[in-house]
Design a protein around this motif. Structure first.
Motif, short mmCIF file in Angstrom:
data_model
loop_
_atom_site.label_atom_id
_atom_site.label_comp_id
_atom_site.label_asym_id
_atom_site.label_seq_id
_atom_site.Cartn_x
_atom_site.Cartn_y
_atom_site.Cartn_z
N ALA A 62 0.74 2.45 9.84
CA ALA A 62 1.65 3.00 8.93
C ALA A 62 0.67 3.36 7.44
CB ALA A 62 2.80 2.22 8.34
N GLN B 215 -13.69 16.62 3.77
CA GLN B 215 -12.34 17.24 3.21
C GLN B 215 -11.39 16.01 2.66
OE1 GLN B 215 -9.99 20.01 5.42
NE2 GLN B 215 -8.19 18.52 5.54
N TYR C 162 0.94 -1.20 0.04
CA TYR C 162 -0.04 0.03 -0.09
C TYR C 162 0.84 1.31 0.07
CZ TYR C 162 -3.09 3.74 1.48
OH TYR C 162 -3.90 4.88 1.76
N TYR D 69 -18.05 17.26 7.74
CA TYR D 69 -16.98 17.87 6.94
C TYR D 69 -16.29 17.05 5.86
CZ TYR D 69 -12.78 20.76 7.16
OH TYR D 69 -11.98 21.63 6.64
N ARG E 200 0.55 4.37 -2.46
CA ARG E 200 0.03 5.55 -1.90
C ARG E 200 0.87 6.84 -2.25
NH1 ARG E 200 -4.76 7.59 -0.05
NH2 ARG E 200 -4.58 9.11 1.81
N GLN F 133 1.61 10.73 -1.61
CA GLN F 133 1.36 11.89 -0.71
C GLN F 133 2.34 12.85 -0.66
OE1 GLN F 133 -2.66 12.54 1.29
NE2 GLN F 133 -2.05 10.91 0.08
N ILE G 186 -15.59 10.39 5.82
CA ILE G 186 -16.41 11.59 6.25
C ILE G 186 -17.58 11.33 7.27
CG2 ILE G 186 -17.56 13.52 5.59
CD1 ILE G 186 -14.50 13.15 4.36
N GLY G 187 -17.13 11.86 8.54
CA GLY G 187 -18.18 11.25 9.50
C GLY G 187 -19.35 11.81 9.30
N TRP H 239 -5.83 10.86 12.79
CA TRP H 239 -6.41 12.10 12.34
C TRP H 239 -5.84 13.27 12.85
CZ3 TRP H 239 -11.69 9.83 14.07
CH2 TRP H 239 -11.91 9.87 15.56
C1 LIG Z 1 -12.07 6.94 11.97
C2 LIG Z 1 -11.75 8.26 11.06
C3 LIG Z 1 -12.63 9.32 10.76
C4 LIG Z 1 -12.40 10.36 9.76
N1 LIG Z 1 -13.10 11.36 9.78
C5 LIG Z 1 -12.91 12.17 8.85
C6 LIG Z 1 -13.90 13.43 8.47
O1 LIG Z 1 -14.98 13.29 9.12
N2 LIG Z 1 -13.65 14.39 7.66
C7 LIG Z 1 -12.48 14.29 6.77
O2 LIG Z 1 -12.44 15.14 5.87
N3 LIG Z 1 -11.56 13.17 7.02
C8 LIG Z 1 -11.69 12.52 8.11
N4 LIG Z 1 -10.65 11.52 8.27
C9 LIG Z 1 -9.59 11.26 7.30
C10 LIG Z 1 -8.27 11.70 8.23
O3 LIG Z 1 -8.28 12.86 8.59
C11 LIG Z 1 -7.24 11.07 7.38
O4 LIG Z 1 -7.20 9.57 7.23
C12 LIG Z 1 -5.81 11.54 8.14
O5 LIG Z 1 -5.47 12.95 7.92
C13 LIG Z 1 -4.57 10.72 7.59
O6 LIG Z 1 -4.39 11.10 6.20
P1 LIG Z 1 -3.99 9.81 5.27
O7 LIG Z 1 -4.98 8.76 5.40
O8 LIG Z 1 -4.17 10.44 3.84
O9 LIG Z 1 -3.01 9.41 5.55
P2 LIG Z 1 -1.53 9.34 4.74
O10 LIG Z 1 -0.91 10.68 4.55
O11 LIG Z 1 -1.92 8.29 3.24
O12 LIG Z 1 -0.49 8.52 5.42
C14 LIG Z 1 -0.08 7.08 5.08
C15 LIG Z 1 1.48 7.05 5.49
O13 LIG Z 1 2.29 7.79 4.82
C16 LIG Z 1 3.08 8.58 5.85
N5 LIG Z 1 3.31 9.91 5.13
C17 LIG Z 1 2.43 10.87 4.51
N6 LIG Z 1 3.00 11.86 3.91
C18 LIG Z 1 4.23 12.02 4.60
C19 LIG Z 1 5.44 12.88 4.68
N7 LIG Z 1 5.06 14.19 3.97
N8 LIG Z 1 6.48 12.62 5.53
C20 LIG Z 1 6.46 11.55 5.89
N9 LIG Z 1 5.50 10.45 6.21
C21 LIG Z 1 4.47 10.86 5.38
C22 LIG Z 1 2.14 8.66 6.97
O14 LIG Z 1 3.06 8.97 8.27
C23 LIG Z 1 1.72 7.13 7.30
O15 LIG Z 1 2.33 6.42 7.82
C24 LIG Z 1 -11.09 10.43 9.15
C25 LIG Z 1 -10.05 9.12 9.35
C26 LIG Z 1 -10.55 8.24 10.23
C27 LIG Z 1 -9.61 7.05 10.49
#
Ligand SMILES: Cc1cc2nc3c(=O)[nH]c(=O)nc-3n(C[C@H](O)[C@H](O)[C@H](O)COP(=O)(O)OP(=O)(O)OC[C@H]3O[C@@H](n4cnc5c(N)ncnc54)[C@H](O)[C@@H]3O)c2cc1C
Ligand SMILES: Cc1cc2nc3c(=O)[nH]c(=O)nc-3n(C[C@H](O)[C@H](O)[C@H](O)COP(=O)(O)OP(=O)(O)OC[C@H]3O[C@@H](n4cnc5c(N)ncnc54)[C@H](O)[C@@H]3O)c2cc1C
Lengths: 681, 681
Positions: free
Chosen positions: A413, B134, A300, B132, A304, A306, B173-174, B438
């Motif tokens: 992760a 995002q 993954y 929300y 992925r 980012q 999105i919750g 989050w």
């Molecule tokens: C239960 C739950 C409820 C949520 N509710 C909402 C909501 O209501 N509205 C909403 O908008 N979002 C919501 N979210 C989303 C949440 O905000 C994101 O999942 C969170 O911000 C993590 O982002 P990601 O999943 O893109 O992680 P990623 O960025 O994909 O992370 C994956 C891995 O890559 C690493 N990584 C990524 N970028 C970097 C970097 N630049 N340097 C080093 N390491 C890096 C991270 O450490 C991680 O290990 C929810 C998530 C969960 C699990």
């Protein structure tokens, strides 16, 4: 995103097939393919509703699967290994789980030929379906504290099985809650008012036709758990329930029906052998358990992307998160750990088998063992087994803790998507979790290891010649401790192994000083013992990994590039472990502060970089079929997002419901078509 | 066993009520009692089927509860704090969760007065129920990478909201999956083909009557998760969906409807303020989150007895497992951590409030901030907020990781019974877990902290006078680094704090050397940054705890014995942390190897012993009602086994099922009365 995985694969020269072959052998790889094909063709094993179904539906499906699996076993004449492989591929605990393991094993190992005829045969034919009822509500680790009694009644030559209190209720017993009609019950044997300690009894608990509990037997499922919910762990209470004389498994001890005398026909060392075997199996499996999470997360994180990497020249597109060093330090160190544990598991099993051989040669010589009541001597077993016993305790504790904790690191992760059950990591973690607690709580087991090391150290101090690796490293340390150590941990692999041995020996003699010279209480030393056991077990892992890579067959089986990569994994595991436990390595003078600094900032970071291009192929070599992992994030083809979307929008029963969201309306669900999703069985 | 808890309580002189009062204040304690009474009288909040129900039933119940809670809020005229307390007592995420937090907050903070009238008012009346939106399937952390577009259409003065790909689907999105009829959607604003970055739009997504998705809007629930299953996290795709001009929240930026010009009426620093507030709240809650697990495990381990202590004189009965030092080292260090986090959370909130004040005084002065694309500058916010921002990032990361990991330690400390959901720890852990991901992934946030520390160090190196605590400890270190440190960590509390400051400053200047002198790539330093952030945050926790215990009011509020016990907790937290991270403390010369040895073998072990008699009262002071914890193992009265048995045998739907266990019979369930257990709503 998904094309990234094939790009990754094209960038590494590693011959995945050859590496898999080296790890598992042709027989096992073929077996997996053969069984997989059969299972995939059976509708009942379809996994698509697994993550959605509630406890009752999941249990129902699990029962249907258990039955079908048994039918397939008969149909295809499967061996034990075949069946085991099928269970690994299905990857869920099933209601026959304890029947097929501890119930059959106990009948086999502890029954007499007559009892084999009476109990084992119908059990093997699934007329008797059983469980292993040892733990009670009030007692688990301390088996000697069990409250259930089996009182010998000379008058009618029966045993009266009784639960004298609520806490005497059997509890946690797998396959008991709804499924079993028989149980092996561990109960305190009482003859003429005198207690003889816990003994095993075969007891019918449910009616063979109605499947209702028999009179004076109270049974039920203990309720939902963190995982393992496809299994019916149960409780069991007896109200003065009579069973015939033959119910007491009599290979190792029995009651003479005419004289009411307690007899010990054979030494119980085989029983301890079973416990050791169970722990060794846990060690053997831990690498693969963890590798599932590492495979999922690594794939993954390669798909992925980012953020853009600001320092990088290439500013097109975002960075694969697998390129971030904070992702690598988590995943690649665990990747190295999976290989380390794999080879350690192999080594553990070889040790076990060598010992079994020795045991059967020496059979009869071993005297019967007295087990103490305190923690210092639980499950001590015979002296013959001492080294194997300690090794299996230490490695079971270390390996299962490492796998459990590592799986959660992998899940995290994956960022947000790691929290979805479609990641496949969470549910797998939840089912594996009790391994840290059963077959010896991982904290408590460390006392066994410490006890053995103290004993070995005392023997070495007395000037006895080393008889095995443990006494060898202890006496080696004693000889050299005055002049000190100087290990080239960054340059030579064998020095890395030696540094781990040094630290383990140092901590052993420190602990001995506390216990024997300073006369500290056992309880005051438990924390030190825990560290000691961990240190010694880490040494054994490092040593096993090193030896596996330096075995004579390796240069035939693996090409130079793969071999050199395996050595990098070895160094990554060893150096990362060393820097995580740095303070023990300093204190023992095994390494200098400067070496640790260099290990951390140079060596480990460089290894991450060197392993990076091969990461995907290194997880591929673990050879998990997609069907087994059932993970959107870990798909071999990288179609992560498509799979997440498919499951959420096509398979999700909640989406067949329309709610009324307004606070003042009493209606909750306006429409509910969710039942249509239930698996057809 | 249960009488053991009252014995424990009688053995300690600590005035629990006074300690609770000191921690929470009278108002909060009274509020909890008042609200608890109301909730307990409402059938819909009955928790007895929570651990048994499947996802759909749990969601249905959660919806019923959310509605009733809203009605109660209106009826009793509850304040925000009252509602918040009610949610804490109910302890499950509910379908209005995101409506009541991020949806309302965003409308309030980012809407114009006209938009408040149009959107906020119906939202406050629960006619609009929102979420929300995002995060997308392909982007979470990197908000600037979002794919959803909002294209300004000058012709009819609308925005066209569109999801150009599968990965553009909003995800996670919750409250969206089944509940919301509106969403705040973050989308890339495009005017005349030119992108302006992500902006918030208020979008109606479901029909107000039928509650079906509007045309060209595709919505659903994303499926089951590791926890949080009472919440309908959803996905959302738009197919060229038109919304009017007013939909774009226009307080900070807007499009002139006549000229199509992009306007920036105000500085967006308030938005960053919101993010900081959310993180500060996580810090504030982390202590209590962990304390639930610690309360449960500590009480259970005082009731649980296993084995006799061989070294002890008293050989009657078995030892409470809380007496084993390997249990104490796990639970008491976490107990100390709960207090440390509590006071740190308090400190964090005070810092936030002080800053809000300063901000409103300085309002207007702050210039608009440019946000970079790379990780080095995400969410940097205005300079004014820099210190607060870094503190909240570092502490959010440390505190939530500590709470998550600590809860699992507590669960495991309970042995087998910890795995039952009736322990109350597992389900609580599973729901809290996403907090590590989050509001800024706990690994990624550490880059923010490092960036701030590097900046501060550069300023100190230039000779600038310290302006806050961070620059103060950095310049103090610079001044003294030549002569070295000599901290009396075992003798003086303030020296312990100073040792943590020293290590943090040392690591900061090391990192600076790597970045500015050796010109290492940002990515190659991420692992060091992670360690640095952790070190600095641990310093802040130690400092906050120390200051809270030395505040002028403490001697009035707490008697001498309680105060001295709190100092012991402080030392236990600090010394245990110090020895766990020993190698950084050596390397920085903050302490000597000998000090660490003494800390480990003497000081920490002695503190465990001194805290032992007060352990139960120290968890009592956290003041969790049984109803809130819903735990068999954590009951105030210690009736652990009775409660386990009651739940398993009386409340467990699986026990209303009789199976046919034989492999060749096609029947699975012979009888199934399990539906009778469904909650009546
Ligand atoms: C239960 C739950 C409820 C949520 N509710 C909402 C909501 O209501 N509205 C909403 O908008 N979002 C919501 N979210 C989303 C949440 O905000 C994101 O999942 C969170 O911000 C993590 O982002 P990601 O999943 O893109 O992680 P990623 O960025 O994909 O992370 C994956 C891995 O890559 C690493 N990584 C990524 N970028 C970097 C970097 N630049 N340097 C080093 N390491 C890096 C991270 O450490 C991680 O290990 C929810 C998530 C969960 C699990
Ligand atoms: C999913 C699952 C399935 C199971 N299946 C079965 C089954 O089929 N049949 C069966 O018989 N049993 C079964 N068990 C029970 C299992 O074997 C026990 O739960 C396990 O042995 C742990 O014992 P305990 O629960 O009594 O832990 P406890 O001994 O109560 O441990 C509680 C805590 O005390 C500590 N502790 C206890 N004694 C000491 C000591 N002397 N020194 C230091 N620390 C100590 C432990 O480290 C732990 O932290 C199952 C359990 C689970 C979770």
């Amino acid at each position: 995103g998904h094309e990234l995985l094939s790009e990754e694969r094209s960038k590494s020269n590693i011959a995945v097939d050859k590496l898999s072959l080296f790890m598992f052998g042709k027989q096992q790889i073929d077996r997996k393919q053969r069984i997989l094909k059969i299972l995939q063709n059976e509708k009942v094993f379809d996994k698509s509703q697994n993550y959605f179904a509630g406890r009752i539906d999941r249990f129902e499906t699990a029962l249907a699967r258990a039955k079908r699996l048994r039918q397939l076993q008969v149909k295809h004449n499967w061996t034990q290994e075949d069946k085991f492989t099928a269970n690994e591929l299905i990857s869920e605990p099933g209601p026959y789980g304890l029947h097929e393991s501890m119930f059959l094993i106990t009948l086999r190992d502890q029954g007499t030929p007559e009892q084999h005829e009476k109990f084992l045969k119908p059990a093997q034919d699934y007329e008797y379906i059983g469980c292993y009822a040892q733990t009670e509500l009030g007692h688990g680790s301390n088996v000697r504290g069990l409250e259930t009694t089996a009182t010998w009644n000379a008058e009618d030559k029966t045993f009266i099985i009784h639960s004298p209190s609520l806490t005497a209720s059997k509890w946690w017993i797998g396959s008991l809650g709804r499924t079993a009609n028989h149980a092996v019950v561990m109960a305190q044997l009482i003859i003429n008012g005198k207690p003889y300690g816990p003994h095993p009894f075969v007891v019918q608990i449910r009616d063979m036709k109605t499947h209702k509990p028999l009179q004076n037997v109270h049974i039920g499922d203990i309720g939902p758990k963190f995982g393992y919910n496809t299994m019916d762990n149960g409780f069991l209470l007896f109200n003065k329930f009579k069973v015939p004389h033959i119910s007491m498994l009599a290979r190792f001890s029995s009651v003479d029906p005419t004289t009411s005398k307690y007899l010990r026909p054979a030494s119980p060392s085989l029983i301890y052998g079973t416990l050791t075997w169970v722990r060794s199996t846990i060690v053997l499996q831990a690498g693969g358990v963890l590798a599932r999470g590492v495979t999922i997360a690594t794939r993954y994180c390669a798909v992925r992307r980012q953020f853009q990497d600001r320092d990088s020249k290439d500013q097109t597109g975002e960075n694969q998160v697998l390129n971030y060093t904070t992702v690598q330090i988590r995943l690649f160190t665990l990747l190295a750990t999976t290989y380390a544990l794999h080879f350690t598991g192999r080594g553990m099993m070889q040790l076990y088998e060598a010992n079994q051989k020795k045991m059967s040669q020496d059979a009869g010589k071993a005297s019967s063992t007295q087990r103490g009541a305190g923690p210092e001597e639980t499950h001590s077993g015979s002296d013959l087994l001492a080294d194997l016993h300690a090794t299996s305790c230490g490695l079971k504790s270390l390996a299962s803790s490492t796998a459990v904790d590592g799986l959660e690191v992998c899940r995290r992760a994956c960022g947000g998507h790691g929290y979805s059950n479609f990641s496949g990591i969470g549910p797998w973690y939840a089912d594996y979790l009790p391994t840290a607690t059963w077959e010896g709580d991982n904290y408590m087991l460390t006392q066994q290891v410490a006890r053995y090391l103290l004993k070995s150290a005392r023997s070495v101090l007395k000037g006895n010649e080393p008889t095995n690796d443990t006494t060898y490293i202890l006496s080696n340390f004693l000889k050299k401790s005055d002049m000190g150590a100087a290990f080239d941990i960054l340059g030579k692999d064998e020095d890395l192994v030696a540094a781990f041995a040094w630290r383990s020996a140092f901590l052993t003699f420190e602990a001995l000083k506390h216990r024997d010279e300073q006369k500290k209480a056992w309880n005051d030393l438990l924390v030190d013992f825990y560290r000691l056991s961990r240190a010694h077990s880490q040494y054994m892992v490092v040593k096993n990994f090193y030896e596996a890579l330096n075995a004579p067959n390796v240069s035939d089986d693996l090409d130079t590039e793969t071999r050199s990569l395996m050595h990098k994994l070895f160094r990554l595991y060893a150096l990362h472990t060393l820097e995580s436990e740095a303070s023990e390595f300093y204190t023992s003078s095994a390494v200098t502060v400067r070496q640790i600094m260099l290990a951390r900032t140079n060596a480990v970071m460089k290894l991450l970089e060197e392993i990076r291009p091969h990461a995907i192929k290194l997880v591929d070599a673990w050879d998990f079929p997609d069907w087994q992992m059932d993970s959107s994030l870990g798909r071999y083809d990288g179609k992560v997002y498509e799979d997440m979307f498919h499951r959420a929008s096509e398979l999700n029963p909640l989406n067949a419901i329309t709610v009324d969201p307004y606070p003042n309306s009493p209606t909750l669900f306006k429409e509910d078509d969710s039942r249509q999703f239930k698996s057809k069985l």
